[in-house]
Design an enzyme around this catalytic site. Structure first.
Site, PDB file in Angstrom:
ATOM      1  N   THR A 135       7.057  26.640   5.634  1.00 53.46           N
ATOM      2  CA  THR A 135       5.743  26.165   5.175  1.00 53.46           C
ATOM      3  C   THR A 135       4.648  26.988   5.433  1.00 53.46           C
ATOM      4  OG1 THR A 135       6.797  23.882   5.696  1.00 53.46           O
ATOM      5  CG2 THR A 135       4.545  23.917   5.510  1.00 53.46           C
TER       6      THR A 135
ATOM      7  N   LYS B   1       4.298  30.125   3.181  1.00 51.19           N
ATOM      8  CA  LYS B   1       3.451  29.627   2.023  1.00 51.19           C
ATOM      9  C   LYS B   1       1.778  29.964   2.344  1.00 51.19           C
ATOM     10  CE  LYS B   1       5.356  26.862  -1.373  1.00 51.19           C
ATOM     11  NZ  LYS B   1       6.677  27.306  -1.384  1.00 51.19           N
TER      12      LYS B   1
ATOM     13  N   GLU C 256      12.368  12.873   0.292  1.00 48.19           N
ATOM     14  CA  GLU C 256      10.988  12.454  -0.500  1.00 48.19           C
ATOM     15  C   GLU C 256       9.705  12.856  -0.105  1.00 48.19           C
ATOM     16  OE1 GLU C 256      10.863  10.162  -3.055  1.00 48.19           O
ATOM     17  OE2 GLU C 256       8.727   9.584  -2.838  1.00 48.19           O
TER      18      GLU C 256
ATOM     19  N   HIS D  47      13.470  11.671   3.755  1.00 42.62           N
ATOM     20  CA  HIS D  47      12.715  12.877   4.398  1.00 42.62           C
ATOM     21  C   HIS D  47      12.514  13.922   2.935  1.00 42.62           C
ATOM     22  CE1 HIS D  47      10.867  15.922   6.551  1.00 42.62           C
ATOM     23  NE2 HIS D  47      11.424  16.684   5.855  1.00 42.62           N
TER      24      HIS D  47
ATOM     25  N   HIS E   1      14.975  13.430  12.297  1.00 37.26           N
ATOM     26  CA  HIS E   1      13.705  13.185  13.199  1.00 37.26           C
ATOM     27  C   HIS E   1      12.866  12.020  12.896  1.00 37.26           C
ATOM     28  CE1 HIS E   1      11.466  15.642   9.794  1.00 37.26           C
ATOM     29  NE2 HIS E   1      11.187  14.180   9.577  1.00 37.26           N
ATOM     30  N   HIS E   2      13.258  11.100  11.953  1.00 37.16           N
ATOM     31  CA  HIS E   2      12.516   9.864  11.952  1.00 37.16           C
ATOM     32  C   HIS E   2      13.262   8.956  12.806  1.00 37.16           C
ATOM     33  CE1 HIS E   2       9.814  10.820   8.633  1.00 37.16           C
ATOM     34  NE2 HIS E   2      11.014  11.596   8.304  1.00 37.16           N
TER      35      HIS E   2
ATOM     36  N   ASP F 226       8.413  21.077 -26.687  1.00 34.56           N
ATOM     37  CA  ASP F 226       8.584  19.566 -26.017  1.00 34.56           C
ATOM     38  C   ASP F 226       9.518  19.739 -25.016  1.00 34.56           C
ATOM     39  OD1 ASP F 226       8.452  16.908 -25.378  1.00 34.56           O
ATOM     40  OD2 ASP F 226       7.914  16.335 -27.447  1.00 34.56           O
TER      41      ASP F 226
ATOM     42  N   SER G 176      14.145   5.700 -13.373  1.00 37.12           N
ATOM     43  CA  SER G 176      13.133   6.648 -13.986  1.00 37.12           C
ATOM     44  C   SER G 176      13.189   7.828 -13.367  1.00 37.12           C
ATOM     45  CB  SER G 176      11.952   5.956 -13.828  1.00 37.12           C
ATOM     46  OG  SER G 176      10.801   6.738 -14.221  1.00 37.12           O
ATOM     47  N   SER G 177      13.238   8.078 -12.363  1.00 43.06           N
ATOM     48  CA  SER G 177      12.890   9.415 -11.609  1.00 43.06           C
ATOM     49  C   SER G 177      14.102  10.402 -11.729  1.00 43.06           C
ATOM     50  CB  SER G 177      12.733   9.324  -9.942  1.00 43.06           C
ATOM     51  OG  SER G 177      11.574   8.525  -9.791  1.00 43.06           O
TER      52      SER G 177
ATOM     53  N   TRP H 280       7.591   0.026   3.462  1.00 40.38           N
ATOM     54  CA  TRP H 280       7.921   0.857   2.579  1.00 40.38           C
ATOM     55  C   TRP H 280       9.467   1.290   2.999  1.00 40.38           C
ATOM     56  CZ3 TRP H 280       9.268   6.029   1.529  1.00 40.38           C
ATOM     57  CH2 TRP H 280       9.177   6.966   2.793  1.00 40.38           C
TER      58      TRP H 280
ATOM     59  N   TYR I 295       9.014  15.701   0.652  1.00 41.97           N
ATOM     60  CA  TYR I 295       8.923  17.111   0.021  1.00 41.97           C
ATOM     61  C   TYR I 295       8.795  17.049  -1.572  1.00 41.97           C
ATOM     62  CZ  TYR I 295       9.280  18.913   4.377  1.00 41.97           C
ATOM     63  OH  TYR I 295       8.941  19.143   5.817  1.00 41.97           O
TER      64      TYR I 295
ATOM     65  N   ARG J  53       1.739   1.435  15.223  1.00 47.27           N
ATOM     66  CA  ARG J  53       1.625   1.195  13.866  1.00 47.27           C
ATOM     67  C   ARG J  53       2.036  -0.364  13.419  1.00 47.27           C
ATOM     68  NH1 ARG J  53       5.841   5.182  11.291  1.00 47.27           N
ATOM     69  NH2 ARG J  53       5.211   4.243   9.149  1.00 47.27           N
TER      70      ARG J  53
ATOM     71  N   HIS K  74       0.949  -1.185  -0.083  1.00 45.59           N
ATOM     72  CA  HIS K  74       0.089   0.086   0.026  1.00 45.59           C
ATOM     73  C   HIS K  74       0.805   1.419   0.055  1.00 45.59           C
ATOM     74  CE1 HIS K  74      -2.852   3.280   1.338  1.00 45.59           C
ATOM     75  NE2 HIS K  74      -2.078   3.305   2.447  1.00 45.59           N
TER      76      HIS K  74
ATOM     77  N   SER L  66      -0.701  26.948  -5.989  1.00 38.74           N
ATOM     78  CA  SER L  66      -0.485  28.045  -6.235  1.00 38.74           C
ATOM     79  C   SER L  66      -0.808  28.684  -7.637  1.00 38.74           C
ATOM     80  CB  SER L  66       0.917  28.220  -6.206  1.00 38.74           C
ATOM     81  OG  SER L  66       1.574  27.846  -4.814  1.00 38.74           O
TER      82      SER L  66
HETATM   83  C1  HEM Z   1       5.453  21.253   8.924  1.00 37.77           C
HETATM   84  C2  HEM Z   1       6.008  20.459   8.072  1.00 37.77           C
HETATM   85  C3  HEM Z   1       6.312  18.897   8.761  1.00 37.77           C
HETATM   86  C4  HEM Z   1       6.804  18.766  10.104  1.00 37.77           C
HETATM   87  C5  HEM Z   1       7.422  19.481  11.054  1.00 37.77           C
HETATM   88  C6  HEM Z   1       7.076  17.056   9.922  1.00 37.77           C
HETATM   89  C7  HEM Z   1       7.630  16.390  10.928  1.00 37.77           C
HETATM   90  C8  HEM Z   1       7.553  14.959  11.052  1.00 37.77           C
HETATM   91  C9  HEM Z   1       8.345  14.338  12.056  1.00 37.77           C
HETATM   92  C10 HEM Z   1       8.920  14.787  13.076  1.00 37.77           C
HETATM   93  C11 HEM Z   1       7.819  12.894  11.625  1.00 37.77           C
HETATM   94  C12 HEM Z   1       8.671  11.716  12.383  1.00 37.77           C
HETATM   95  C13 HEM Z   1       7.527  11.030  13.338  1.00 37.77           C
HETATM   96  C14 HEM Z   1       7.827   9.583  13.705  1.00 37.77           C
HETATM   97  O1  HEM Z   1       8.116   8.828  13.005  1.00 37.77           O
HETATM   98  O2  HEM Z   1       7.936   9.628  14.968  1.00 37.77           O
HETATM   99  C15 HEM Z   1       7.445  13.032  10.346  1.00 37.77           C
HETATM  100  C16 HEM Z   1       6.815  11.831   9.689  1.00 37.77           C
HETATM  101  C17 HEM Z   1       6.301  11.531   8.578  1.00 37.77           C
HETATM  102  N1  HEM Z   1       6.082  12.743   7.815  1.00 37.77           N
HETATM  103 FE1  HEM Z   1       6.196  14.594   8.309  1.00 37.77          FE
HETATM  104  N2  HEM Z   1       6.268  16.733   8.767  1.00 37.77           N
HETATM  105  C18 HEM Z   1       5.943  17.685   7.990  1.00 37.77           C
HETATM  106  C19 HEM Z   1       5.272  17.620   6.750  1.00 37.77           C
HETATM  107  C20 HEM Z   1       5.324  16.522   6.037  1.00 37.77           C
HETATM  108  C21 HEM Z   1       4.935  16.406   4.618  1.00 37.77           C
HETATM  109  C22 HEM Z   1       4.564  17.531   3.719  1.00 37.77           C
HETATM  110  C23 HEM Z   1       4.810  15.292   4.365  1.00 37.77           C
HETATM  111  C24 HEM Z   1       4.558  14.438   2.975  1.00 37.77           C
HETATM  112  C25 HEM Z   1       3.985  14.917   1.896  1.00 37.77           C
HETATM  113  C26 HEM Z   1       5.122  14.419   5.553  1.00 37.77           C
HETATM  114  C27 HEM Z   1       5.048  13.003   5.713  1.00 37.77           C
HETATM  115  C28 HEM Z   1       5.685  12.163   6.711  1.00 37.77           C
HETATM  116  C29 HEM Z   1       5.563  10.781   6.434  1.00 37.77           C
HETATM  117  C30 HEM Z   1       5.350   9.843   5.637  1.00 37.77           C
HETATM  118  C31 HEM Z   1       6.256  10.182   7.786  1.00 37.77           C
HETATM  119  C32 HEM Z   1       6.320   9.083   8.357  1.00 37.77           C
HETATM  120  C33 HEM Z   1       7.279   8.274   7.742  1.00 37.77           C
HETATM  121  C34 HEM Z   1       7.323   6.647   8.068  1.00 37.77           C
HETATM  122  O3  HEM Z   1       7.800   6.585   9.348  1.00 37.77           O
HETATM  123  O4  HEM Z   1       6.965   5.882   7.620  1.00 37.77           O
HETATM  124  N3  HEM Z   1       5.239  15.081   6.540  1.00 37.77           N
HETATM  125  N4  HEM Z   1       6.910  14.236  10.126  1.00 37.77           N
HETATM  126 CU   LIG Z   2      10.684  13.740   7.671  1.00 41.66          CU
END
Ligand code: HEM
Ligand SMILES: [Cu+2]
Length: 668
Positions: free
Chosen positions: A351, A354, A278, A276, A325-326, A122, A192-193, A158, A280, A473, A93, A291
């Site tokens: 952020t 914006k 990714e 991370h 931070h992950h 093009d 590809s990317s 993933w 963005y 989770r 998923h 926008s």
């Molecule tokens: C103000 C902006 C953001 C902040 C401060 C932020 C902060 C964080 C932090 C600290 C984590 C880690 C949490 C943990 O695993 O305990 C996290 C996880 C995650 N964030 Fe964000 N985030 C932000 C925006 C975004 C955006 C824009 C996306 C995607 C489009 C995103 C997608 C994710 C994903 C996918 C995870 C989990 C990854 C995983 O463990 O599989 N975040 N975020």
């Molecule tokens: Cu992150």
């Protein structure tokens, strides 16, 4: 056709030789319609369409996987799925949604819209563009062959955390190809990317219409550029990590194997240095789409254009410095933890900036509440919400509670669905009339919006509380007296409502494609160049090379008609003096080279499985056939790339502004 040699012609002019000299074995195909024209296409709009259709298909697959997950979790102690199937479903998923749905759907817009926004005919490398699509398709197939292969689907998440990807954790069955499929699939998708991104980068830097300075570039194009940079800079980290895990699994190295002195934590660093940025890569294109839509439907120019652009750059830059931070709970030490917490909090600044600019755009605007606008406003609200929970877990002590709980699941779905997906669904509505000359019914469009919006919030809002109440989770079931029953049931009901909303959205789109209300050029009274051409756009995009005078180029054109018309006539004569419009020919070699990739990577991932299966079938022991297959794939790849390099530029001329109209084409 006029055979006089124009001055200042492009490089490769020699190819304009009489037909006889070109009847080389691999003369480039020039089919304009039919299946061959699609397989050999180099038209950025067709390639964008292919990306779009494929990613929407995988969006539905990923959605079906999500519904299976939610069905399993609806009630405690459920046995709807086995633990093994559950693991496969949540791995597929997430992998599917990120790499096969959101990224390629963004790529569909980069392909279709970006060249039109910059007034180009093009992308810079049209064949490479086709190649990027076919390689993407190869990666998608590799990731999904587990649906039919005996080894099953990838089941490592993933994020593929070590040591779960180690051989020791694979099932005994023929070496477990499922993890190798995941490794090779991601590796091929990365190719590809990166190729696609290099192409967009060169296109945006080099192929802008005269007068289109960088600070006049539409924001969607800017975000395309930043996304391309992020991909080019972040994918190498995962490429290295995947090579290492591939070597651990197949050649007995010990990068991540503790028994041999390897470090599982090393995988996490390499993964999140990619992972991370990714996130963005997934959100910047969405910010670009928003926008474009908000100013158009607020009837105002974008508020604070330079700030919107620069904050995108700052987000991209900071995005590289916060990967740990992950990993707050892995015990990095106080200094690292504090530094990454601060850096993460800092991302909230650009952020937030914006978001203020989007609100500033709406402020005192004359809002047209059409469907694309509804989805865009939904984005602003829900993305903001997801950003807030992000700031919450940027505080390391709070994150120690939230890590690996449903709170994080709630957070990233608010940013990924409420953010990325809502913006992309908005973009489809917004650009549909341009692509197909038809408009979606406002009633059905809005209905699907409200169902999706409600379903989404009913699903993910309760997950915040489930997480704070300790629900982990990646758990395939839970006990009935943990206090998680009602939250899970509500979330599952919400997921089905969301599914119904998405289904309505798709049915409406398909209906509109065939039967929707026909609209003329520029139905939204938009600002950007892509709307200045007829819909659907002709192969050569612009009859006359456009000239840009202002930031909102098309609004300027509409307000200064007389001046622009005179300029166009002059430009048309100029184009004609240079031999009309030159367009590239199709080519077979992108798809052939990509087929080599598919065969090679598939056999490489599955060589053991293949040998075992063949041994079973033939009743005797077979060795090395799988490796042979991988080598054959490699040979096809090199053959394709070599023929590609010698087939010549090809191409044909068009004279759309001559009296005989668009059909005045001649190929060389
Ligand atoms: C103000 C902006 C953001 C902040 C401060 C932020 C902060 C964080 C932090 C600290 C984590 C880690 C949490 C943990 O695993 O305990 C996290 C996880 C995650 N964030 Fe964000 N985030 C932000 C925006 C975004 C955006 C824009 C996306 C995607 C489009 C995103 C997608 C994710 C994903 C996918 C995870 C989990 C990854 C995983 O463990 O599989 N975040 N975020
Ligand atoms: Cu992150």
């Amino acid at each position: 056709m006029d055979q006089s040699i124009p001055k200042n012609d492009f490089i490769g002019h020699e190819e304009h030789a009489p037909a006889a000299k070109r009847s080389f074995l691999f003369a480039r195909p020039d089919h304009k319609t039919g299946i061959v024209s699609w397989l050999t296409t180099v038209d950025h709009k067709r390639i964008g369409f292919l990306y779009g259709i494929t990613s929407l298909f995988f969006f539905l697959v990923g959605g079906a996987e999500a519904l299976l997950i939610r069905t399993q979790l609806a009630f405690p102690n459920s046995t709807f799925l086995t633990a093994q199937t559950y693991n496969e479903m949540f791995t597929m998923h997430a992998t599917t949604m990120i790499f096969l749905a959101v990224m390629p759907l963004s790529a569909a817009f980069f392909n279709y819209i970006m060249p039109l926004q910059i007034g180009a005919r093009d992308v810079a490398f049209p064949r490479l563009n086709g190649f990027a699509y076919w390689v993407f398709l190869a990666g998608a197939i590799i990731l999904n062959v587990g649906f039919i292969a005996k080894s099953g689907l990838p089941d490592v998440g993933w994020f593929g955390y070590a040591p779960m990807t180690a051989k020791a954790f694979s099932s005994e069955f023929v070496g477990d190809m499922s993890t190798d499929l995941w490794v090779m699939g991601l590796q091929v998708l990365g190719v590809s990317s990166i190729i696609g991104s290099l192409n967009f980068l060169v296109t945006i830097i080099n192929m802008r219409a005269p007068g289109l300075t960088m600070m006049r570039l539409p924001v969607f194009t800017w975000m395309t550029l930043f996304t391309a940079f992020l991909i080019i800079l972040s994918f190498p980290a995962i490429t290295i990590a995947l090579v290492e895990v591939m070597m651990d699994r197949n050649f007995g190295t010990h990068f991540f194997e503790v028994s041999g002195g390897g470090l599982p934590i090393l995988w996490q660093h390499l993964f999140w240095v990619f992972g991370h940025p990714e996130v963005y890569i997934l959100i910047l294109p969405a910010m670009g789409v928003i926008s474009e839509i908000l100013p158009c439907f607020a009837r105002k120019p974008l508020f604070g254009y330079p700030i919107v652009v620069f904050s995108g750059a700052v987000i991209g830059f900071l995005g590289f410095g916060v990967w740990s931070h992950h990993m707050f709970t892995t015990g990095m030490g106080t200094v690292a933890t504090a530094a990454f917490a601060l850096a993460t909090m800092a991302i909230a600044v650009p952020t937030g900036v914006k978001i203020f600019n989007w609100i500033g755009t709406l402020w005192k605007g004359h809002l047209m509440m059409r469907t694309p606008m509804m989805f865009a406003l939904g984005f602003v609200w829900m993305f903001m919400f997801g950003g807030f929970s992000g700031i919450m877990h940027s505080a390391a002590p709070a994150d120690a509670q939230q890590q690996d709980s449903y709170f994080v699941v709630a957070h990233f779905h608010y940013v990924l669905i409420g953010g990325s997906i809502f913006a992309l669904l908005a973009g489809i509505h917004y650009w549909f009339p341009l692509m197909f000359g038809r408009k979606v019914s406002e009633f059905w469009g809005k209905l699907s919006f409200w169902v999706i919006f409600a379903g989404f919030n009913i699903t993910f809002f309760p997950m915040h509380f489930l997480g704070l109440n300790g629900m982990p989770r990646r758990t395939f079931t839970y006990d009935g007296n943990m206090g998680w029953n009602s939250g899970n049931l509500i979330a599952t009901i919400g997921a089905f409502i969301l599914g119904i909303g998405i289904a309505v959205y798709f049915v409406v789109m398909v209906y509109t494609y065939f039967k929707g209300q026909k609209v003329g050029r520029d139905p939204w009274d938009a600002r950007t160049l892509e709307w200045s051409i007829p819909n659907p756009p002709p192969a050569h995009n612009f009859d006359v090379t456009p000239k840009v005078h202002a930031r909102d180029a098309f609004w300027y054109e509409k307000n200064n008609k007389a001046e622009v018309e005179a300029e166009k006539a002059k430009q048309a004569a100029d184009d004609e003096a240079h031999g009309g419009i030159h367009m590239p020919s199709n080519s077979w070699f992108p798809i052939i080279t990509a087929a080599g990739f598919l065969i090679g990577a598939l056999f490489f991932a599955g060589h053991n499985t293949f040998d075992h299966t063949m041994s079973d079938l033939l009743g005797k022991d077979i060795h090395g056939w799988g490796v042979m297959g991988a080598i054959i794939g490699g040979v096809i790849m090199f053959f394709g790339a070599w023929m590609w390099s010698v087939e010549g530029p090809g191409g044909y001329h068009l004279h759309p502004t001559k009296a005989d109209g668009d059909d005045a084409a001649s190929s060389h």
